[in-house]
Design an enzyme around this catalytic site. Sequence first.
Site, PDB file in Angstrom:
ATOM      1  N   VAL A 145       8.304   6.287  16.591  1.00 33.38           N
ATOM      2  CA  VAL A 145       7.974   6.948  15.313  1.00 33.38           C
ATOM      3  C   VAL A 145       6.760   7.872  15.462  1.00 33.38           C
ATOM      4  O   VAL A 145       6.792   9.033  15.053  1.00 33.38           O
ATOM      5  CB  VAL A 145       7.738   5.912  14.190  1.00 33.38           C
ATOM      6  CG1 VAL A 145       7.373   6.607  12.879  1.00 33.38           C
ATOM      7  CG2 VAL A 145       8.977   5.040  14.009  1.00 33.38           C
ATOM      8  N   ASP A 164       4.445   0.077  12.024  1.00 32.29           N
ATOM      9  CA  ASP A 164       3.198  -0.571  11.579  1.00 32.29           C
ATOM     10  C   ASP A 164       3.142  -2.069  11.902  1.00 32.29           C
ATOM     11  O   ASP A 164       2.113  -2.694  11.746  1.00 32.29           O
ATOM     12  CB  ASP A 164       3.027  -0.378  10.063  1.00 32.29           C
ATOM     13  CG  ASP A 164       3.097   1.077   9.691  1.00 32.29           C
ATOM     14  OD1 ASP A 164       2.109   1.780   9.853  1.00 32.29           O
ATOM     15  OD2 ASP A 164       4.182   1.524   9.267  1.00 32.29           O
ATOM     16  N   CYS A 180      -4.702   7.855   9.089  1.00 29.17           N
ATOM     17  CA  CYS A 180      -5.025   7.353  10.426  1.00 29.17           C
ATOM     18  C   CYS A 180      -4.696   8.368  11.510  1.00 29.17           C
ATOM     19  O   CYS A 180      -3.697   9.066  11.428  1.00 29.17           O
ATOM     20  CB  CYS A 180      -4.239   6.071  10.681  1.00 29.17           C
ATOM     21  SG  CYS A 180      -4.868   4.689   9.724  1.00 29.17           S
ATOM     22  N   ARG A 219      -3.488  10.597   3.122  1.00 21.78           N
ATOM     23  CA  ARG A 219      -2.385  11.570   3.175  1.00 21.78           C
ATOM     24  C   ARG A 219      -1.682  11.698   1.819  1.00 21.78           C
ATOM     25  O   ARG A 219      -0.786  12.503   1.648  1.00 21.78           O
ATOM     26  CB  ARG A 219      -1.361  11.129   4.225  1.00 21.78           C
ATOM     27  CG  ARG A 219      -1.823  11.413   5.627  1.00 21.78           C
ATOM     28  CD  ARG A 219      -0.823  10.966   6.649  1.00 21.78           C
ATOM     29  NE  ARG A 219       0.430  11.699   6.637  1.00 21.78           N
ATOM     30  CZ  ARG A 219       0.587  12.916   7.148  1.00 21.78           C
ATOM     31  NH1 ARG A 219      -0.417  13.543   7.685  1.00 21.78           N
ATOM     32  NH2 ARG A 219       1.762  13.501   7.118  1.00 21.78           N
ATOM     33  N   LYS A 274       0.835  -1.209   0.000  1.00 18.36           N
ATOM     34  CA  LYS A 274       0.000   0.000   0.000  1.00 18.36           C
ATOM     35  C   LYS A 274       0.868   1.256   0.000  1.00 18.36           C
ATOM     36  O   LYS A 274       0.591   2.206  -0.732  1.00 18.36           O
ATOM     37  CB  LYS A 274      -0.907  -0.031   1.233  1.00 18.36           C
ATOM     38  CG  LYS A 274      -1.421   1.322   1.708  1.00 18.36           C
ATOM     39  CD  LYS A 274      -2.240   1.147   2.970  1.00 18.36           C
ATOM     40  CE  LYS A 274      -2.421   2.355   3.837  1.00 18.36           C
ATOM     41  NZ  LYS A 274      -1.265   3.056   4.339  1.00 18.36           N
ATOM     42  N   ASN A 275       1.913   1.252   0.834  1.00 13.61           N
ATOM     43  CA  ASN A 275       2.681   2.477   1.000  1.00 13.61           C
ATOM     44  C   ASN A 275       3.719   2.705  -0.095  1.00 13.61           C
ATOM     45  O   ASN A 275       4.484   3.661  -0.038  1.00 13.61           O
ATOM     46  CB  ASN A 275       3.327   2.505   2.385  1.00 13.61           C
ATOM     47  CG  ASN A 275       2.258   2.664   3.464  1.00 13.61           C
ATOM     48  OD1 ASN A 275       1.118   3.016   3.163  1.00 13.61           O
ATOM     49  ND2 ASN A 275       2.617   2.384   4.697  1.00 13.61           N
TER      50      ASN A 275
HETATM   51  N1  EPU Z   1       6.309  14.155  10.612  1.00 13.73           N
HETATM   52  C1  EPU Z   1       6.319  15.488  10.957  1.00 13.73           C
HETATM   53  N2  EPU Z   1       6.131  16.418   9.956  1.00 13.73           N
HETATM   54  C2  EPU Z   1       5.928  16.061   8.657  1.00 13.73           C
HETATM   55  C3  EPU Z   1       5.923  14.685   8.311  1.00 13.73           C
HETATM   56  C4  EPU Z   1       6.119  13.747   9.315  1.00 13.73           C
HETATM   57  O1  EPU Z   1       6.494  15.834  12.118  1.00 13.73           O
HETATM   58  O2  EPU Z   1       5.759  16.936   7.800  1.00 13.73           O
HETATM   59  C5  EPU Z   1       6.468  13.138  11.672  1.00 13.73           C
HETATM   60  C6  EPU Z   1       5.205  12.293  11.845  1.00 13.73           C
HETATM   61  O3  EPU Z   1       4.262  12.943  12.624  1.00 13.73           O
HETATM   62  C7  EPU Z   1       5.751  11.020  12.454  1.00 13.73           C
HETATM   63  C8  EPU Z   1       7.141  10.905  11.812  1.00 13.73           C
HETATM   64  O4  EPU Z   1       7.473  12.190  11.302  1.00 13.73           O
HETATM   65  O5  EPU Z   1       5.866  11.177  13.834  1.00 13.73           O
HETATM   66  C9  EPU Z   1       7.245   9.903  10.697  1.00 13.73           C
HETATM   67  O6  EPU Z   1       6.276  10.150   9.713  1.00 13.73           O
HETATM   68  P1  EPU Z   1       6.505   9.782   8.183  1.00 13.73           P
HETATM   69  O7  EPU Z   1       6.509  11.041   7.392  1.00 13.73           O
HETATM   70  O8  EPU Z   1       7.693   8.884   8.081  1.00 13.73           O
HETATM   71  O9  EPU Z   1       5.203   8.957   7.871  1.00 13.73           O
HETATM   72  P2  EPU Z   1       4.218   9.106   6.636  1.00 13.73           P
HETATM   73  O10 EPU Z   1       4.987   9.258   5.381  1.00 13.73           O
HETATM   74  O11 EPU Z   1       3.151  10.073   6.944  1.00 13.73           O
HETATM   75  C10 EPU Z   1       4.213   6.565   6.041  1.00 13.73           C
HETATM   76  C11 EPU Z   1       3.159   5.507   5.957  1.00 13.73           C
HETATM   77  C12 EPU Z   1       2.716   5.116   7.358  1.00 13.73           C
HETATM   78  C13 EPU Z   1       3.940   4.627   8.131  1.00 13.73           C
HETATM   79  C14 EPU Z   1       5.039   5.694   8.141  1.00 13.73           C
HETATM   80  C15 EPU Z   1       6.316   5.238   8.810  1.00 13.73           C
HETATM   81  C16 EPU Z   1       2.077   6.041   3.894  1.00 13.73           C
HETATM   82  C17 EPU Z   1       0.846   6.510   3.202  1.00 13.73           C
HETATM   83  N3  EPU Z   1       2.029   5.998   5.218  1.00 13.73           N
HETATM   84  O12 EPU Z   1       3.575   7.678   6.668  1.00 13.73           O
HETATM   85  O13 EPU Z   1       1.821   4.049   7.209  1.00 13.73           O
HETATM   86  O14 EPU Z   1       3.569   4.338   9.453  1.00 13.73           O
HETATM   87  O15 EPU Z   1       5.342   6.092   6.777  1.00 13.73           O
HETATM   88  O16 EPU Z   1       6.823   4.117   8.164  1.00 13.73           O
HETATM   89  O17 EPU Z   1       3.059   5.682   3.259  1.00 13.73           O
HETATM   90  C18 EPU Z   1      -0.064   2.746   7.640  1.00 13.73           C
HETATM   91  O18 EPU Z   1       0.196   2.154   6.584  1.00 13.73           O
HETATM   92  O19 EPU Z   1      -0.947   2.363   8.453  1.00 13.73           O
HETATM   93  C19 EPU Z   1       0.699   3.944   7.981  1.00 13.73           C
HETATM   94  C20 EPU Z   1       0.348   4.779   8.948  1.00 13.73           C
END
Ligand code: EPU
Length: 453
Positions: free
Chosen positions: A332, A310, A120, A96, A23-24
């Site tokens: 995280v 995750d 989420c 997102r 998915k990601n």
């Molecule tokens: N963060 C910030 N500011 C930002 C972006 C992120 O503070 O602008 C923080 C977040 O709040 C978090 C940390 O950085 O505490 C890591 O977030 P990250 O940006 O790595 O996560 P994401 O890209 O929003 C993706 C996956 C998530 C997965 C995370 C970590 C997608 C759509 N989502 O999220 O997947 O947990 O990477 O591997 O790719 C899921 O599949 O259930 C899911 C939540």
Amino acid sequence: MRDTLTVHGGRPLGGTIAVRGAKNFVSKAMVASLLGETPSLLRNVPEIRDVGVVTGLLQLHGADVSSPGDGEVLMDPTDVESAHVADIDAHAGASRIPILFCGPLVHRLGEAFIPDLGGCRIGDRPINYHLDVLRQFGAVVDKREGGIRITAPRRLRGTKLSLPYPSVGATEQVLLTAVRAEGQTELRNAAIEPEIADLIAVLQKMGAIISVDTDRVIRVEGVDRLRGYDHRSLTDRIETASWACAALATRGEVFVQGATQPEMMTFLNVFRKVGGEFDVTDDGIRFYHPGGPLRAIALETDVHPGFMTDWQQPLVVALTQADGLSIVHETVYENRFGFTEALGGMGARIQVYRECLGSTPCRFGHSDFRHSAAISGPTPLHGAEIVVPDLRGGFSYLVAALAATGTSQVRGIGLIDRGYERFSEKLLALGADVEWPDEPTSRSEGSLAHASA
Ligand code: EPU
């Protein structure tokens, strides 16, 4: 859409299920298709709701999206155009992914409008890194009611950046923007998750020049034109681990067809330490409970190559069945233990703490967030009525209900469709005793065909 699943628990799961693309990764590869001048073909795409959301967003920007074969998505960006703000807004709150449309749309059209984001509720999930990244490429970010408008009056230009944290999404933002920006980009403290490596592979097929150096440094040389790609997605390592935990918690065995070892290394080590076993074959991994007691463990989630955040939720359910006190330190997300409260109502003994119960440097140590959990086991679980809080928490409730004695009502199962392809069919294929109370005859029929959601 079905909302509630009734689970008659206490039976070991057993059998084979197939897991398709991640998915990601899939959603990001679909966004990347906007950068090409010719159509792109993505294979091994799962039928999940997030794919539908990205398909909708691509279509309303004029891309032609079709499915020439099972698990295939063909995206033709020839006629991409600006979408109506109201149409984009209709997607607000769904996911997102829209934030990642910024770079490709600005390159193509000179502007992008991005609605307020969903996803989420497992923490604040801000987008400050994304906006900072875009500004450093020369974009102008204009916050408006209901979303943001991004423009680049003087084109997007390569830059040197360093992320405050190796964020997956912000790294993808840099990649999707840098490949067609003018000049070179150097990104420090980048995320290096396998899904990012696969996105880099896709972009390289499209004509991009990207190198990944040691110490989380990614370098991109911008190019003027990119073409479409043909790519098969890597397997979803989160779904794989989720079914593995379901096998462990129910003392059963599940062969996950499509699972691959390299992306699962860290999980496999933990699975074995807890007392689970696995066999790796050419076409998947068989996860099983070898008998005997499970062992408590101390664990910290982290960015790759650490233990994925995750993977944490379904494993926590399995840890309720382990002998002794397990510790999980979530580094995280600040707020990813909300799901444990309902597990308490099923008989689990889980305490959450503000303190860091582990040594990994963590951003939440001096904050008020309950980001560490202590799980005492083994505790027999009993059926309960539970409401799905988020995608991964939701699947972990299914695992708890399957492991529990008695009957559980799991409400809000629609959320699980966001990331788990045909999970109802898979549960039936693994011999789970489940039914849909909205459809009284479903249990007695119990056929796979009937279960298709
Ligand atoms: N963060 C910030 N500011 C930002 C972006 C992120 O503070 O602008 C923080 C977040 O709040 C978090 C940390 O950085 O505490 C890591 O977030 P990250 O940006 O790595 O996560 P994401 O890209 O929003 C993706 C996956 C998530 C997965 C995370 C970590 C997608 C759509 N989502 O999220 O997947 O947990 O990477 O591997 O790719 C899921 O599949 O259930 C899911 C939540």
